[in-house]
Motif scaffolding. Structure first.
Motif, short mmCIF file in Angstrom:
data_model
loop_
_atom_site.label_atom_id
_atom_site.label_comp_id
_atom_site.label_asym_id
_atom_site.label_seq_id
_atom_site.Cartn_x
_atom_site.Cartn_y
_atom_site.Cartn_z
N MET A 94 -31.51 -12.07 48.24
CA MET A 94 -30.21 -12.59 47.86
C MET A 94 -29.31 -11.41 47.47
SD MET A 94 -29.51 -15.66 45.26
CE MET A 94 -27.91 -16.36 45.28
N ASP A 95 -28.06 -11.48 47.88
CA ASP A 95 -27.11 -10.41 47.60
C ASP A 95 -26.77 -10.33 46.11
OD1 ASP A 95 -26.94 -9.75 50.28
OD2 ASP A 95 -25.17 -11.00 50.64
N ILE A 96 -26.40 -9.14 45.69
CA ILE A 96 -25.95 -8.91 44.32
C ILE A 96 -24.56 -9.51 44.17
CG2 ILE A 96 -25.24 -7.14 42.67
CD1 ILE A 96 -27.31 -5.28 43.99
N LEU A 97 -24.33 -10.16 43.04
CA LEU A 97 -22.99 -10.62 42.69
C LEU A 97 -22.43 -9.61 41.71
CD1 LEU A 97 -20.91 -13.02 42.83
CD2 LEU A 97 -21.92 -13.76 40.69
N ASN A 98 -21.29 -9.02 42.03
CA ASN A 98 -20.73 -7.97 41.20
C ASN A 98 -19.22 -8.13 41.12
OD1 ASN A 98 -20.22 -5.67 39.76
ND2 ASN A 98 -21.07 -4.26 41.25
N ASP A 121 -27.99 -9.37 39.62
CA ASP A 121 -28.80 -8.62 40.57
C ASP A 121 -30.25 -9.10 40.47
OD1 ASP A 121 -30.24 -6.78 42.05
OD2 ASP A 121 -29.48 -5.02 40.98
N LYS A 168 -32.85 -8.82 42.40
CA LYS A 168 -33.90 -7.87 42.80
C LYS A 168 -34.31 -7.00 41.62
CE LYS A 168 -35.04 -4.25 46.10
NZ LYS A 168 -34.55 -3.38 47.16
N TRP A 170 -22.87 -19.09 43.44
CA TRP A 170 -23.94 -18.10 43.59
C TRP A 170 -25.17 -18.54 42.80
CZ3 TRP A 170 -27.16 -15.02 40.86
CH2 TRP A 170 -27.74 -13.93 41.51
N GLN A 206 -27.20 -21.11 44.58
CA GLN A 206 -28.06 -20.50 45.59
C GLN A 206 -29.26 -19.82 44.94
OE1 GLN A 206 -25.69 -17.90 48.01
NE2 GLN A 206 -24.31 -19.52 48.65
N TYR A 207 -29.02 -19.14 43.84
CA TYR A 207 -30.10 -18.46 43.12
C TYR A 207 -31.15 -19.46 42.63
CZ TYR A 207 -32.53 -15.89 39.42
OH TYR A 207 -33.50 -15.33 38.64
#
Length: 124
Positions: free
Chosen positions: A1-5, A18, A20, A45, A48-49
């Motif tokens: 899963m992509d980082i949300l920043n 993050d 990961k 987000w 999805q997480y």
């Protein structure tokens, strides 16, 4: 899963989610003109997480100020996270406040009362 920043602005917090590296933090000020609109992609987000969360999630809040509409968005975030705890995943909320900031401490205590998540309030 992509980082949300999201980078902090004057009226919006820095948000780093993050999975990961198991780093989840919201810090700064949160009083956007339209909190629902601002937090919508963040809550999406989280949806999805929650489909495939880490076994352990710790979300750190280091806020200086937030408005009532941000409070509502935080509660929505907590409700989403409560669902994964019911599936056996662990979630901890760490709420920091500056010494002497009784308002932020009290708001953290209110939020703690509203959720079934593990919620720790700490002085910075």
């Amino acid at each position: 899963m992509d980082i949300l920043n999201f980078n902090a602005e004057e009226d919006t917090p820095s948000i780093i989610f993050d999975p990961k590296n198991n780093k989840f933090e919201i810090s700064g000020n949160s009083y956007p003109e339209n909190s629902s609109e601002y937090y919508s992609p963040i809550l999406d987000w989280i949806d999805q997480y929650c489909v495939k969360p880490n076994k352990y999630t710790k979300i750190v809040f280091v806020l200086e100020y937030f408005n009532s509409s941000s409070y509502k968005c935080f509660m929505e975030l907590f409700y989403k996270l409560e669902k994964i705890t019911k599936k056996g995943f662990k979630v901890d909320i760490i709420w920091y406040y500056k010494e002497g900031d009784t308002d932020l401490k009290s708001l953290g205590e209110e939020l703690k009362e509203e959720t079934d998540l593990s919620f720790t309030i700490k002085k910075v």
